[in-house]
Design an enzyme around this catalytic site. Structure first.
Site, PDB file in Angstrom:
ATOM      1  N   ASP A  82       0.905  -1.149   0.000  1.00  0.00           N
ATOM      2  CA  ASP A  82       0.000   0.000   0.000  1.00  0.00           C
ATOM      3  C   ASP A  82       0.942   1.196   0.000  1.00  0.00           C
ATOM      4  O   ASP A  82       1.561   1.508   1.027  1.00  0.00           O
ATOM      5  CB  ASP A  82      -0.882   0.000   1.247  1.00  0.00           C
ATOM      6  CG  ASP A  82      -1.850   1.178   1.251  1.00  0.00           C
ATOM      7  OD1 ASP A  82      -1.448   2.270   0.813  1.00  0.00           O
ATOM      8  OD2 ASP A  82      -2.999   1.007   1.670  1.00  0.00           O
ATOM      9  N   HIS A  83       1.083   1.855  -1.152  1.00  0.00           N
ATOM     10  CA  HIS A  83       2.178   2.829  -1.258  1.00  0.00           C
ATOM     11  C   HIS A  83       2.013   4.009  -0.299  1.00  0.00           C
ATOM     12  O   HIS A  83       2.981   4.676   0.016  1.00  0.00           O
ATOM     13  CB  HIS A  83       2.406   3.274  -2.707  1.00  0.00           C
ATOM     14  CG  HIS A  83       1.379   4.223  -3.248  1.00  0.00           C
ATOM     15  ND1 HIS A  83       0.157   3.822  -3.698  1.00  0.00           N
ATOM     16  CD2 HIS A  83       1.404   5.569  -3.418  1.00  0.00           C
ATOM     17  CE1 HIS A  83      -0.526   4.874  -4.120  1.00  0.00           C
ATOM     18  NE2 HIS A  83       0.213   5.956  -3.956  1.00  0.00           N
ATOM     19  N   HIS A  92      -5.947   2.724   1.184  1.00  0.00           N
ATOM     20  CA  HIS A  92      -5.193   3.883   1.680  1.00  0.00           C
ATOM     21  C   HIS A  92      -5.897   4.594   2.838  1.00  0.00           C
ATOM     22  O   HIS A  92      -5.285   4.908   3.858  1.00  0.00           O
ATOM     23  CB  HIS A  92      -4.958   4.903   0.553  1.00  0.00           C
ATOM     24  CG  HIS A  92      -4.375   4.301  -0.691  1.00  0.00           C
ATOM     25  ND1 HIS A  92      -3.389   3.353  -0.669  1.00  0.00           N
ATOM     26  CD2 HIS A  92      -4.642   4.531  -2.000  1.00  0.00           C
ATOM     27  CE1 HIS A  92      -3.067   3.031  -1.926  1.00  0.00           C
ATOM     28  NE2 HIS A  92      -3.822   3.725  -2.746  1.00  0.00           N
TER      29      HIS A  92
END
Ligand SMILES: NC(=O)C1=CN([C@@H]2O[C@H](COP(=O)(O)OP(=O)(O)OC[C@H]3O[C@@H](n4cnc5c(N)ncnc54)[C@H](OP(=O)(O)O)[C@@H]3O)[C@@H](O)[C@H]2O)C=CC1
Ligand SMILES: O=C1O[C@H](COP(=O)(O)O)[C@@H](O)[C@H](O)[C@H]1O
Length: 491
Positions: free
Chosen positions: A174-175, A237
């Site tokens: 999950d950047h 996110h």
């Protein structure tokens, strides 16, 4: 200088010709290379490329100021592969052994699935069947989002992955968890006792999380029109940001201590149901509009590859409630959307009002204290306070902000999100990746929203491209006596 492990590794990059690889992954790998990380990459996808044309593609994806390209590019190789054809995997075996020898990579392997989620399970199955996932070194599977499209499919996906990789070997990326200021939330909260004392329902009125984007759906409609903002941004996110703000202090900063605390928050989020859904969520879709640069923007329904009758939401606003001692009664408002007025990710913690306002004669309104966490594009923090207006009577106040801003030079030298997360994966540190039970509970909440929306036929509210979403998103807060804080800036 940030330390990266110098363990060498062979990276199998599935989806090597795709948008994510070109926009983010090659420049992240370049930065790792500059920090002396040793690796070789086999880029994999269906379209035809030679090693040379593949290197040209990578070259074109790197920022123009990048130097020393040739030596970097020489470690990239391309092989055509269709995920659905196991025989394509089998032919990779001897080539990967050869690269392992040539670059002395100690048998370490990362399989990075930068692919449409429909291929994740098949890729893992074929990796096992071909023997590629059996190696003399360590092996890790990096898997992009979304992890399934609902609770049931995510469980099925997880079971298939576990036939080939153990939970410790699966790195669900999950950047957002790689962003500098997201990683700072934990430090802000747990290294500063003043915040710990007031970080609860007695002092906090509400929390607002905004992830607004100016971009439209671009050329990703094939994916996005099936997905929508809720699954694309909230399930992953936004849920991660919310848990970082809401979790209890972990006893230690070990990987699993943090993740257990995050899971406890997810378990305490009140699911939605058909009775409350219409009160708790707003779904929006952009119509045509004008960008801040005065350019005309198409409506979502006129974007390429969008179904002409699509009711996919490009905007979501919602109120989440966390049923535990710390947060009972404190709304967590979240919103995200495409084609909004501004690109910004920020979190506003709004503190409660004075119990009695002695400054009621004040010409200025005494606003609430706000702690703002700027995640992007600005990176920093500000704390809004009221102070005496200079030279005026003591009862006149003005708002001021105490600010901390990551300095721009430091930001340039800092790792970006993908670089940091790939480095963590090479180190075997999964703290900033999503553990299976986080995914599981997060899908439970999202499923409750999707099911209730279907049963109650929660409509789409339209908003003009270039605005901050439909007016119903403002009403969502107004009925609880709150309002969205506008996007704030550091200067
Ligand atoms: N793009 C973004 O901003 C973000 C993307 N993600 C995630 O990253 C992943 C990749 O997304 P993105 O790069 O945008 O997708 P793209 O559609 O741009 O790229 C998909 C890649 O997969 C390859 N591919 C497609 N079908 C096959 C197949 N049968 N066998 C082998 N390769 C195949 C394509 O190449 P070819 O056609 O040559 O086979 C291409 O390289 C997704 O999971 C997405 O959700 C996550 C965060 C942000
Ligand atoms: O995961 C995704 O994130 C991007 C937004 O990421 P950011 O780092 O630029 O804020 C979003 O555009 C994309 O739709 C989504 O899949």
């Amino acid at each position: 200088m940030i330390e990266t492990s110098k363990e060498p590794v062979l990276i199998f990059l599935f989806g090597a010709t795709g948008d994510l690889a070109r926009r983010k992954l090659y420049s992240a790998l370049y930065r790792l290379y500059k920090r002396d990380q040793e690796f070789a990459v086999i880029g994999l996808a269906r379209r035809a490329h030679t090693d040379e044309t593949y290197r040209d593609l990578i070259n074109d994806s790197l920022p123009s100021e990048v130097g020393q390209r040739q030596h970097f590019l020489e470690r990239f190789y391309y092989r055509r592969l269709d995920i659905t054809r196991p025989e394509n995997f089998a032919t990779l075996k001897s080539f990967s052994d050869e690269l392992n020898e040539r670059y002395q990579l100690k048998g370490n392997r990362i399989f990075y699935l930068s692919l449409a989620p429909a291929y994740f399970a098949e890729a893992a199955k074929n990796l096992k069947k071909s023997g590629l996932s059996t190696t003399s070194g360590w092996k890790r599977l990096v898997i992009e989002k979304p992890f399934g499209h609902d609770l049931k499919s995510s469980k099925e996906l997880n079971e298939s992955l576990l036939h080939a990789f153990s939970e410790e070997e699966i790195f669900r990326i999950d950047h957002y968890l790689g962003k500098e200021m997201v990683q700072n939330i934990e430090v802000l909260r747990f290294a500063n006792p003043i915040f710990e004392a007031i970080w609860n329902r007695r002092y906090i009125s509400n929390v607002q999380i905004t992830l607004s984007e100016t971009l439209g759906v671009g050329d990703r409609a094939n994916y996005y029109d099936q997905t929508g903002a809720l699954l694309d941004m909230v399930q992953n996110h936004i849920m991660q940001l919310l848990t970082l703000i809401a979790m209890e202090p972990p006893t230690q900063l070990e990987t699993d201590d943090l993740r257990y605390e995050k899971v406890k928050v997810l378990k305490a989020i009140r699911p939605m149901n058909i009775h409350n859904i219409a009160e708790e969520i707003v779904r929006g879709q952009y119509t045509r509009g004008i960008s801040p640069k005065r350019e005309k923007m198409r409506a979502y329904l006129n974007e390429d590859n969008v179904r002409s009758d699509s009711d996919t939401e490009t905007f979501v606003a919602s109120r989440f409630q966390i049923d535990n001692y710390r947060w009972q009664g404190v709304p967590f408002y979240v919103r995200t959307g495409k084609r909004m007025a501004e690109k910004a990710t920020q979190i506003v913690i709004q503190f409660r009002k004075l119990p009695k306002n002695p400054y009621f004669h004040n010409v200025n309104h005494v606003g609430p204290n706000l702690l703002v966490i700027y995640i992007s594009p600005d990176e920093g923090l500000s704390l809004k306070l009221n102070v005496k207006a200079n030279g005026e009577a003591g009862s006149n106040t003005v708002p001021i902000s105490l600010k901390f801003r990551n300095n721009e030079l430091a930001m340039e030298n800092m790792q970006d999100a993908y670089e940091r997360l790939i480095a963590d994966c090479i180190k075997g540190d999964s703290t900033n990746f999503t553990r299976w039970d986080e995914v599981l509970y997060s899908w439970g909440i999202i499923d409750s929203i999707v099911d209730s929306c279907k049963k109650r036929h929660v409509p789409i509210d339209y908003y003009e491209a270039g605005s901050m979403g439909p007016s119903t998103a403002d009403e969502l807060l107004e009925k609880h006596g709150h309002h969205w804080w506008p996007i704030m800036h550091m200067e």
